[in-house]
Design a protein around this motif. Structure first.
Motif, PDB file in Angstrom:
ATOM      1  N   LYS A 177       0.812  -1.215   0.000  1.00  0.00           N
ATOM      2  CA  LYS A 177       0.000   0.000   0.000  1.00  0.00           C
ATOM      3  C   LYS A 177       0.847   1.267   0.000  1.00  0.00           C
ATOM      4  O   LYS A 177       0.328   2.374   0.135  1.00  0.00           O
ATOM      5  N   ASN A 207       0.294  -9.592  -2.656  1.00  0.00           N
ATOM      6  CA  ASN A 207      -1.154  -9.717  -2.516  1.00  0.00           C
ATOM      7  C   ASN A 207      -1.760  -9.858  -3.915  1.00  0.00           C
ATOM      8  O   ASN A 207      -1.095  -9.650  -4.932  1.00  0.00           O
ATOM      9  N   GLU A 208      -3.030 -10.215  -3.972  1.00  0.00           N
ATOM     10  CA  GLU A 208      -3.656 -10.524  -5.262  1.00  0.00           C
ATOM     11  C   GLU A 208      -3.671  -9.331  -6.205  1.00  0.00           C
ATOM     12  O   GLU A 208      -3.460  -9.471  -7.410  1.00  0.00           O
ATOM     13  N   ASN A 209      -3.907  -8.147  -5.664  1.00  0.00           N
ATOM     14  CA  ASN A 209      -3.969  -6.954  -6.506  1.00  0.00           C
ATOM     15  C   ASN A 209      -2.628  -6.684  -7.178  1.00  0.00           C
ATOM     16  O   ASN A 209      -2.547  -6.450  -8.395  1.00  0.00           O
ATOM     17  N   ASN A 249      -1.794  -9.336  -9.825  1.00  0.00           N
ATOM     18  CA  ASN A 249      -2.531  -9.147 -11.087  1.00  0.00           C
ATOM     19  C   ASN A 249      -1.916  -8.038 -11.932  1.00  0.00           C
ATOM     20  O   ASN A 249      -1.903  -8.127 -13.171  1.00  0.00           O
TER      21      ASN A 249
END
Length: 399
Positions: free
Chosen positions: A122, A323-325, A328
């Motif tokens: 983040k 993380n997935e975000n 991707n």
């Protein structure tokens, strides 16, 4: 004396016996033989040492120490690792035996690292918070595990090799508790911790982007950074309770414990790292994990061989998790490239030109002729392994 032993049988003893000093000569000769045999009998025997290695529970750190361990075994020494009970060492240290400590010792560490990953993804990464969290995660189980210490005492080790990080010094408490001498090993040895000279005008801190060619304001910032690093390490990081493993040892004495190492092995080299002043108790052994390449597993070998436009290796070490975000985002970019992507991740699957795998035989993959680029976290091992193979590296810091 040795000459006399070989020459004496060829002398004409009859004529020698007629010599007036013959009895004295024979007595002296007998005394020399006696002293030679006695000295050989009293000669101290050289025994193999029993050596304990206490690494940080991360694959890259263990791989460095494993190279040293294997070489020590070749020279006749007995070597054992000290690992958390749930640390998988089958890939990074498959041969050397180990002593285990803790019940689910890595569980808390994984929780902390997952939190760091979440915050980092983040954009709110804090180096200070990372150091504090890593210190807690690694030291919590290590210094409170009396069962593991009892196992070590029963082994009667002669020497220890301790993985050293300037902000995590609890590993040093193991040889302290066992009352045995130790050596330190790390990719970065802080000069003051190892009793080394330091020149802030030409030796850039690991926390600055500078080279040895610094302007005045850069030298000033570099000096302040060196000072603040030591202040943070000594005074601002939260102290952990190590009374069970080292009763009576003060926090200040713990910080000074690093200076008691017999020797430091630094996985660095002036060929790739900046030169710095050092004393004889620090030896640079850069490239510990660089070895002649072994054949890749069949599926990986086929993936590399069939890459007409080359392969890009992607690896961010064994600690950082996507993380997935974020995963991707990377995947969408990789699938637009004509090169094949070999991605060290936390899952096993192949999507188009992207092969994801949980284990990366990095040294062997970098040596493949179709490897063109490695995108990684600028780990020290990858830096050395990629350079001899003329593979380009892409990482956030200069090297």
């Amino acid at each position: 004396m040795l000459a006399a032993i070989f020459v004496l049988p060829f002398l004409r003893l009859n004529s020698l016996a007629e010599h007036p000093r013959f009895p004295t000569m024979m007595f002296s000769f007998a005394v020399c033989i006696f002293l030679a045999i006695f000295s050989l009998h009293c000669q101290q025997q050289v025994h193999a040492a029993k050596i304990l290695i206490v690494p940080m529970p991360a694959h890259s750190h263990v791989s460095e120490s494993n190279t040293v361990a294997v070489e020590l075994v070749k020279r006749g020494h007995q070597v054992k690792f000290y690992f958390p009970d749930d640390f998988d060492s089958s890939k990074c240290a498959p041969v050397i035996p180990s002593i285990r400590y803790g019940q689910d010792a890595m569980y808390h560490a994984k929780q902390v690292l997952d939190k760091i990953t979440e915050v980092t993804s983040k954009g709110r990464y804090s180096r200070f918070n990372y150091m504090q969290a890593a210190r807690k995660a690694i030291c919590a189980q290590l210094v409170n595990n009396t069962t593991g210490l009892e196992k070590l005492r029963q082994e009667n080790f002669d020497f220890a090799i301790v993985d050293y990080l300037f902000f995590i010094k609890c590993n040093l408490l193991i040889p302290y508790n066992l009352s045995i001498p130790f050596a330190g090993i790390s990719s970065v040895i802080m000069s003051l911790d190892a009793g080394q000279p330091i020149s802030t005008s030409v030796s850039p801190s690991v926390f600055t982007p500078y080279t040895p060619n610094m302007a005045f304001h850069e030298r000033l910032i570099n000096t302040v950074t060196h000072i603040m690093t030591n202040i943070v390490t000594y005074y601002l990081l939260e102290a952990y309770d190590y009374s069970k493993i080292a009763p009576g040892l003060s926090w200040k004495n713990l910080q000074e414990l690093s200076k008691k190492a017999e020797i430091y092995l630094e996985n660095s080299d002036v060929v790739l790292n900046y030169p710095k002043p050092s004393m004889p108790n620090l030896i640079q052994v850069g490239g510990l994990t660089v070895k002649p390449p072994k054949p890749l597993p069949k599926n990986i070998q086929k993936f590399f061989d069939e890459a007409k436009h080359g392969v890009i290796i992607v690896s961010f070490g064994s600690i950082f998790k996507f993380n997935e975000n974020l995963k991707n985002i990377f995947m969408s970019v990789f699938q637009k490239l004509k090169q094949k992507i070999f991605w060290k991740a936390d899952e096993e699957k192949e999507i188009g030109n992207v092969l994801m795998t949980k284990w990366l035989p990095q040294n062997d993959a970098l040596a493949h002729p179709n490897t063109k680029l490695i995108i990684y976290h600028c780990g020290n091992n990858g830096m050395f392994e990629s350079r001899p193979r003329r593979t380009f590296s892409l990482c956030p810091t200069s090297s």
